[in-house]
Design an enzyme around this catalytic site. Structure first.
Site: not given
Length: 458
Positions: A335, A395
């Protein structure tokens, strides 16, 4: 150039190919210049820390602490208006309530609602959950698109024409518009998908009217499914996804887009369309589709889902750019801000197991867990990174959840958009209330000045 008529919306011609070659030759900036002029590419410094460009009270993303002036990674935390997202989820989950409406109230108005305030808010949203007469027939059905994010943008921009006071940036007017878009976004997304399925794919057409007394999550499932049926577990985990995606601070791309466009004092519909355009990209909201595609690829290649060596071999091929989409990326891992953990992924993974059990997909859930663990190790080895600083992001699990819920690929990113409408509205209202300048960062020109050359001498 040929006089032959071409369709510029679907055809590439030799002339365009040549012009594109010229673009490629002249549009690349020397990478060394970014270091020479200390340019913060992507508005991030060389350590990946975001450049401070504004202040907000809406949401905070915390991924490190400061110790002796050094950044020390810590387990990720996400706060909405100062409240830890983990505490918010525990609160409404313990009471077996839906949390998205409460979360939206918190983001937009800066405080947790009491029972009466929440009831009034939910009734207001429900009263707004209607589209203009014939809007579905005249706008959504007339030109169905294969991409639901484009459908959402078109529908949102068209709603401008139905507003008697579309351009006023008075807070009362903007709040009305934000809540109206928040209320109808599920309908715009699902109806757009139903139109595509019917007119482009030859499927039966189902257009259900919104039902009174349903949460946003329940409304999505009610509108989407032919028989409008769903379980409480399905509705609650979709509600959780909406809560976790509702906002992510002012620095995420679509929220920042909202602030930038709002600072021009343009209308709410244009601002929301711009945010939707930002979210559509696979580097932002479209990432969950890439995860789901990658996992489908892995499941087809790994013969024994419990064989860690098989999984590792395939992930090593992916990260080496030899298989899947050859991008060299293991989607859903890592991330831009979080390192040790993404709190949204941690929370969601705790609920996914229950849904997987209900759907008879526990074996697949365990496969996801193995890919997460092995993928972290593969990335650390390949990139020579500290394994402790690599984590699965939200996700990685959200696409799995959506598929377990029977949501089509085409609606993965629109579901994200439905959730993020809450945060976009909050950021627009805050920017109008406190922002006094148009947002205009600087770009340095690095091409040499040149004397004009007459066309005969070129």
């Amino acid at each position: 150039m040929s006089n032959k008529s071409v369709n510029p919306f679907s055809e590439n011609t030799p002339e365009i190919e040549e012009l594109a070659r010229i673009c490629r030759e002249n549009d690349v900036i020397d990478p060394s210049l970014y270091y020479r002029y200390n340019v913060k590419r992507g508005l991030r410094d060389e350590n990946g820390k975001g450049v401070l460009t504004g202040l907000t009270e809406i949401a905070e993303v915390k991924s490190y602490t400061i110790d002796d002036d050094e950044m020390v990674p810590c387990p990720g935390k996400l706060y909405y208006r100062g409240y830890n997202i983990e505490d918010l989820v525990k609160g409404f989950s313990k009471e077996k309530r839906f949390g998205f409406e409460e979360t939206t109230y918190l983001l937009m108005f800066g405080k947790l609602p009491n029972k009466d305030e929440l009831k009034t808010f939910e009734e207001t949203v429900e009263s707004y959950r209607q589209l203009p007469t014939n809007f579905v027939r005249d706008i959504i059905m007339k030109a169905p698109s294969k991409d639901m994010m484009n459908t959402l943008m078109r529908s949102v921009l068209t709603l401008y024409a139905y507003d008697d006071n579309p351009d006023s940036t008075d807070v009362v007017n903007v709040l009305r518009q934000c809540l109206a878009l928040y209320a109808v976004m599920p309908m715009l997304a699902v109806y757009g998908y139903q139109a595509f399925e019917h007119y482009k794919e030859g499927q039966s057409l189902f257009i259900h009217q919104p039902k009174s007394g349903l949460s946003t999550a329940e409304t999505i499932l009610h509108l989407l499914r032919p028989d409008s049926s769903y379980t409480k577990t399905e509705a609650r985990i979709l509600d959780l996804c909406l809560v976790l995606h509702a906002d992510h601070g002012g620095g995420n791309n679509s929220a920042f887009t909202t602030r930038v466009v709002t600072s021009t004092m343009t209308d709410t519909y244009s601002t929301t369309a711009a945010a939707l355009a930002s979210l559509k990209g696979p580097r932002h909201g479209g990432a969950n589709i890439k995860v789901d595609d990658m996992m489908a690829f892995l499941k087809s290649k790994v013969r024994h889902w419990d064989d860690e060596n098989e999984i590792r071999k395939q992930l090593e091929r992916i990260i080496s750019g030899k298989s899947f989409d050859k991008s060299g990326l293991i989607y859903g891992m890592g991330h831009a801000v979080y390192t040790i953990s993404d709190p949204r992924a941690v929370i969601l993974s705790q609920f996914v197991e229950k849904l997987a059990a209900e759907k008879g997909c526990l074996e697949e859930y365990e496969f996801y867990k193995r890919v997460e663990q092995i993928g972290t190790d593969v990335i650390a080895t390949k990139k020579k990174m500290n394994r402790a600083n690599i984590c699965a992001n939200v996700d990685f699990y959200s696409g799995f959840v959506y598929r377990l819920l029977g949501l089509p690929h085409e609606l993965f990113t629109p579901i994200f958009a439905i959730a993020r409408t809450a945060g976009w509205g909050a950021h627009r209202l805050e920017e109008i209330a406190t922002g006094s300048k148009i947002i205009r960062p600087a770009y340095k020109n690095v091409v040499r000045h040149a004397a004009y050359v007459p066309i005969k001498k070129r």
